[in-house]
Scaffold this motif. Structure first.
Motif, PDB file in Angstrom:
ATOM      1  N   ALA A 207       0.747  -0.758   0.157  1.00 16.30           N
ATOM      2  CA  ALA A 207       0.461  -0.249   0.339  1.00 16.30           C
ATOM      3  C   ALA A 207       1.414   1.259  -0.127  1.00 16.30           C
ATOM      4  N   ILE A 208       2.217   1.379   0.720  1.00 16.85           N
ATOM      5  CA  ILE A 208       2.422   2.696   0.846  1.00 16.85           C
ATOM      6  C   ILE A 208       3.840   2.464  -0.110  1.00 16.85           C
ATOM      7  N   LEU A 209       4.055   1.448  -0.792  1.00 15.66           N
ATOM      8  CA  LEU A 209       5.038   1.428  -1.971  1.00 15.66           C
ATOM      9  C   LEU A 209       4.040   1.893  -3.279  1.00 15.66           C
ATOM     10  N   PHE A 210       2.536   1.464  -3.578  1.00 13.69           N
ATOM     11  CA  PHE A 210       1.567   1.322  -4.727  1.00 13.69           C
ATOM     12  C   PHE A 210       1.025   2.826  -4.463  1.00 13.69           C
ATOM     13  N   ALA A 211       0.853   3.723  -3.453  1.00 13.18           N
ATOM     14  CA  ALA A 211      -0.289   4.794  -3.186  1.00 13.18           C
ATOM     15  C   ALA A 211       0.703   5.888  -4.242  1.00 13.18           C
TER      16      ALA A 211
ATOM     17  N   SER B  24       1.752   6.600  -7.522  1.00 12.22           N
ATOM     18  CA  SER B  24       1.267   6.053  -8.944  1.00 12.22           C
ATOM     19  C   SER B  24       0.205   6.290  -8.695  1.00 12.22           C
ATOM     20  N   CYS B  25      -0.696   5.420  -8.038  1.00  9.56           N
ATOM     21  CA  CYS B  25      -2.087   4.198  -8.050  1.00  9.56           C
ATOM     22  C   CYS B  25      -2.967   5.729  -8.151  1.00  9.56           C
ATOM     23  N   LEU B  26      -3.037   6.292  -6.639  1.00  6.16           N
ATOM     24  CA  LEU B  26      -4.053   7.277  -5.656  1.00  6.16           C
ATOM     25  C   LEU B  26      -3.393   8.595  -6.750  1.00  6.16           C
ATOM     26  N   ILE B  27      -2.706   9.509  -7.801  1.00  6.98           N
ATOM     27  CA  ILE B  27      -2.476  10.971  -8.370  1.00  6.98           C
ATOM     28  C   ILE B  27      -3.219  10.903  -9.141  1.00  6.98           C
ATOM     29  N   SER B  28      -3.984   9.842  -9.192  1.00  5.21           N
ATOM     30  CA  SER B  28      -5.570  10.074 -10.404  1.00  5.21           C
ATOM     31  C   SER B  28      -6.896  10.706  -9.568  1.00  5.21           C
ATOM     32  N   LEU B  29      -6.372  10.722  -8.199  1.00  2.00           N
ATOM     33  CA  LEU B  29      -7.890  11.096  -7.412  1.00  2.00           C
ATOM     34  C   LEU B  29      -7.445  12.060  -7.221  1.00  2.00           C
ATOM     35  N   SER B  30      -6.106  13.575  -7.358  1.00  2.00           N
ATOM     36  CA  SER B  30      -6.798  15.087  -6.997  1.00  2.00           C
ATOM     37  C   SER B  30      -7.723  15.521  -7.993  1.00  2.00           C
ATOM     38  N   GLY B  31      -7.819  15.118  -9.366  1.00  2.00           N
ATOM     39  CA  GLY B  31      -8.868  15.607  -9.766  1.00  2.00           C
ATOM     40  C   GLY B  31     -10.475  16.043  -9.377  1.00  2.00           C
ATOM     41  N   TYR B  32     -10.015  14.962  -8.743  1.00  2.00           N
ATOM     42  CA  TYR B  32     -11.824  15.217  -8.098  1.00  2.00           C
ATOM     43  C   TYR B  32     -12.072  15.610  -6.826  1.00  2.00           C
TER      44      TYR B  32
ATOM     45  N   LEU C 195       1.570  12.930  -2.393  1.00  2.00           N
ATOM     46  CA  LEU C 195       2.059  11.985  -3.381  1.00  2.00           C
ATOM     47  C   LEU C 195       3.142  12.512  -3.412  1.00  2.00           C
ATOM     48  N   VAL C 196       3.789  13.030  -5.029  1.00  2.00           N
ATOM     49  CA  VAL C 196       5.363  12.990  -5.768  1.00  2.00           C
ATOM     50  C   VAL C 196       5.985  13.271  -4.680  1.00  2.00           C
ATOM     51  N   CYS C 197       6.216  14.139  -3.232  1.00  2.00           N
ATOM     52  CA  CYS C 197       7.248  13.571  -2.141  1.00  2.00           C
ATOM     53  C   CYS C 197       7.327  12.692  -2.057  1.00  2.00           C
ATOM     54  N   LEU C 198       5.891  11.696  -1.415  1.00  2.00           N
ATOM     55  CA  LEU C 198       6.464  10.679  -1.037  1.00  2.00           C
ATOM     56  C   LEU C 198       6.736   9.449  -2.500  1.00  2.00           C
TER      57      LEU C 198
ATOM     58  N   LEU D 281      10.410  10.056  -1.959  1.00  2.00           N
ATOM     59  CA  LEU D 281      11.811   9.120  -1.410  1.00  2.00           C
ATOM     60  C   LEU D 281      11.527   7.963  -1.307  1.00  2.00           C
ATOM     61  N   LEU D 282      10.572   6.795  -1.985  1.00  2.00           N
ATOM     62  CA  LEU D 282      10.659   5.626  -2.114  1.00  2.00           C
ATOM     63  C   LEU D 282      11.654   5.723  -3.181  1.00  2.00           C
ATOM     64  N   ILE D 283      11.662   6.589  -4.285  1.00  2.00           N
ATOM     65  CA  ILE D 283      12.877   6.444  -5.478  1.00  2.00           C
ATOM     66  C   ILE D 283      14.355   6.318  -4.860  1.00  2.00           C
ATOM     67  N   TYR D 284      14.373   7.684  -3.967  1.00  2.00           N
ATOM     68  CA  TYR D 284      15.739   8.195  -3.582  1.00  2.00           C
ATOM     69  C   TYR D 284      16.590   7.190  -2.099  1.00  2.00           C
ATOM     70  N   PHE D 285      15.029   7.071  -1.314  1.00  2.00           N
ATOM     71  CA  PHE D 285      16.332   5.566  -0.617  1.00  2.00           C
ATOM     72  C   PHE D 285      16.252   4.703  -1.331  1.00  2.00           C
ATOM     73  N   TYR D 286      15.413   4.230  -2.306  1.00  2.00           N
ATOM     74  CA  TYR D 286      16.040   2.656  -3.149  1.00  2.00           C
ATOM     75  C   TYR D 286      16.916   2.550  -3.961  1.00  2.00           C
ATOM     76  N   ILE D 287      17.459   4.296  -4.983  1.00  2.00           N
ATOM     77  CA  ILE D 287      18.557   4.445  -5.411  1.00  2.00           C
ATOM     78  C   ILE D 287      19.568   4.466  -4.616  1.00  2.00           C
ATOM     79  N   PHE D 288      20.128   5.500  -3.852  1.00  2.00           N
ATOM     80  CA  PHE D 288      20.725   6.199  -2.493  1.00  2.00           C
ATOM     81  C   PHE D 288      21.304   4.785  -1.462  1.00  2.00           C
TER      82      PHE D 288
END
Length: 175
Positions: free
Chosen positions: A100-104, A106-114, A128-131, A134-141
């Motif tokens: 749920a944390i990993l995919f929140a 990318s899956c939920l960003i489309s809800l912002s239009g509502y 959601l962009v900051c999350l 952070l997910l990508i930053y920790f994963y890569i670095f």
């Protein structure tokens, strides 16, 4: 610390390719489902977003748990698995939370239009962009143990399938 000493931790490319294989499987299933139910789901786009998010969480959460030995189909092909920091398979609830944390983002960003108020929509997007960053930053670095936010929250890590490496201590993030 050298990366050779911690060879039991799954590397970036192996995890990325396993993730890509799983995304192709999940994407194919979701695309087929949308094609079959498009007339019914068209008037309810928010419901279809949540159904897709729930399916992704269930796929990754259940397969990465002890129910499927910590392996999705992509992880099986590339011989890696999700475990806790002691090398044991994850229970179902932590595995679902990890997904749920990993995919929140990318899956939920489309809800912002509502959101009826533009400021709320923009704040939701920013969160959601900051999350996601952070997910990508920790994963890569985080090269010592390749754990990201979702791994720290539930105490998990992704390892190579080698029986002789189990039980080793998880390295610190940075020296």
């Amino acid at each position: 610390m050298s990366s050779v000493k911690f060879s039991y931790i799954a590397g970036f490319w192996r995890r990325s390719f396993a993730f890509l294989i799983d995304l192709l499987l999940v994407g194919g299933f979701c695309w087929s489902t949308i094609r079959l139910l498009s007339e019914f789901m068209y008037p309810f786009p928010v419901i279809s977003i949540f159904i897709g998010y729930a399916f992704v969480i269930l796929y990754f959460g259940l397969l990465n748990s002890h129910l499927h030995s910590g392996q999705t189909f992509g992880k099986q092909l590339l011989k890696i698995k999700v475990t806790d920091t002691h090398g044991k398979d994850l229970a179902v609830i932590p595995s679902l939370l990890r997904s749920a944390i990993l995919f929140a983002p990318s899956c939920l960003i489309s809800l912002s239009g509502y959101f009826p108020i533009l400021l709320l929509s923009e704040l939701f997007n920013l969160l959601l962009v900051c999350l996601q960053i952070l997910l990508i930053y920790f994963y890569i670095f985080n090269r010592q143990n390749r754990r990201s936010i979702h791994d720290f929250v539930v105490g998990s890590m992704v390892i190579n399938l080698k029986k002789d490496d189990q039980g080793q201590q998880v390295p610190e993030m940075w020296t």
